[in-house]
Design an enzyme around this catalytic site. Structure first.
Site, short mmCIF file in Angstrom:
data_model
loop_
_atom_site.label_atom_id
_atom_site.label_comp_id
_atom_site.label_asym_id
_atom_site.label_seq_id
_atom_site.Cartn_x
_atom_site.Cartn_y
_atom_site.Cartn_z
N ASP A 72 24.43 12.09 8.04
CA ASP A 72 25.19 12.77 6.99
C ASP A 72 24.78 12.42 5.56
OD1 ASP A 72 26.11 10.18 7.12
OD2 ASP A 72 28.22 10.68 6.94
N GLU A 73 23.69 11.69 5.36
CA GLU A 73 23.28 11.41 4.00
C GLU A 73 21.77 11.19 3.91
OE1 GLU A 73 24.45 7.64 2.25
OE2 GLU A 73 24.99 6.86 4.24
N ASP B 71 25.41 13.42 0.20
CA ASP B 71 26.30 12.80 1.19
C ASP B 71 27.31 13.85 1.66
OD1 ASP B 71 27.63 11.02 2.78
OD2 ASP B 71 28.41 9.78 1.14
#
Length: 367
Positions: free
Chosen positions: A106-107, A12
């Site tokens: 983003d993850e 993350d």
């Protein structure tokens, strides 16, 4: 022969959008940065850790963020730049495994049970991935390492920012026992309050209550909660997750009445239908059977209305007609004003050979 113990990493990026802005503009470093269009209709896309210290969070109305931190610096989002960095990070993941399941820009989950580069442990792989991300993007990431996805995602939040945490199989029971139920995926404020009414605040409480009692109270979701309290999650990392919903939405410059939304609904239906056509090109044969109308009132109350018809929509006009008709199921007062409307398609399933469905996108749909 038993299958090897799964090794899952959840990576993350830390305050991703805001961190990209601070990286690219040194003058923003150390300051409370809010990624959002400033104004009455905007919501926060991301906030730097300096801004989070004032209570600013993603999806918060921008006006509230301004009140919480009057000296915050608002930066309009630049998604093309964020996507470019996300692609760069994905390239780093691919050095270690092909089993990658992105959740957003983003993850992502990574299955490193059988990695391309064996460093001796999943923990070492996570450390090297985070080091490579920082070396090549000048951004930090946090990671969780565990035997399944559920635990890995919780673990990635344990030592944020710029840290990692491992939950080894032998640690699962003790790790989860004191965990607040609000940390479990799918347990929001409403469900947390319902559980509190039953005296359930931790995973230990869920275990004590038992699967049968939870299922009687909450149906299959109750049994799922019990399984999570024990650390059970059989979901595999899916490199290409099937589309769950295609949608388009818009926030208005000024609030509108329900009867004033038709032109906007039809415009958004056109956009959603175009996206549906692209999905068909990637996965021919998957039909969306449910039309969804999403509305958000002036006071930020969100409601949805949906229809799963025997025959799914076969044209942009049919989609728009159904979405417009769904307004009739809205029972709020006629004076209610709305700040946002969205049109979506969901309920994807295989076409099962229906001629009408097979011909749905025989040619590119007209936007």
């Amino acid at each position: 022969m038993n299958a090897p113990q799964r090794k899952i990493i959840h990576v993350d990026m830390d305050a991703f959008y805001a961190s990209v802005e601070q990286r690219d503009n040194p003058a923003l470093r150390g300051l409370p940065v809010v990624v959002a269009w400033k104004g009455a209709r905007s919501v926060v896309c991301a906030a730097s850790y300096e801004a989070r210290a004032f209570g600013i969070r993603s999806a918060m109305p921008a006006l509230r963020a301004e009140k919480l931190c009057p000296h915050a610096i608002f930066v309009p989002p630049d998604f093309s730049r964020y996507k470019a960095v996300s692609k760069q990070v994905r390239g780093i993941f691919e050095r270690y495994t092909d089993r990658i399941e992105p959740l957003s820009l983003d993850e992502a989950y990574l299955d490193v049970t059988v990695p391309k580069r064996d460093l001796g442990s999943a923990t070492a792989i996570a450390s090297e991935i985070r080091a490579a991300i920082f070396a090549e993007t000048r951004l930090t990431a946090s990671a969780g390492i565990a035997p399944n996805k559920f635990l890995a995602k919780i673990a990635s939040d344990w030592n944020k920012p710029n840290g990692q945490f491992v939950v080894k199989p032998a640690m699962v029971d003790a790790f989860l026992a004191p965990l607040a139920v609000g940390k479990l995926p799918g347990v929001g404020k409403v469900m947390e309050a319902k559980l509190a009414e039953l005296g359930i605040a931790t995973c230990t409480d869920l275990r004590t209550t038992g699967a049968q009692a939870l299922e009687v109270r909450f149906g299959q979701w109750g049994r799922r909660l019990y399984e999570l309290s024990l650390g059970q999650d059989a979901r595999s990392v899916q490199s290409e997750r099937p589309t769950v919903q295609i949608s388009s939405e818009d926030t208005f410059a000024s609030d509108l009445l329900l009867g004033e939304l038709e032109s906007h609904i039809r415009r958004l239906a056109a956009s959603t239908w175009a996206g549906y056509g692209k999905e068909w090109q990637r996965h021919p044969g998957r039909i969306a059977r449910t039309v969804v109308l999403k509305l958000k009132t002036a006071d930020f109350r969100t409601l949805t209305r949906s229809l799963t018809a025997t025959t799914p929509p076969t044209s942009e006009q049919a989609l728009a007609d159904i979405a417009c008709a769904l307004r009739e199921r809205v029972t709020l007062p006629a004076s209610t004003r709305y700040r946002l409307v969205g049109v979506g398609l969901s309920g994807f399933a295989e076409a099962n050979g229906s001629p009408a469905q097979e011909e749905l996108f025989a040619t590119t749909p007209t936007p």
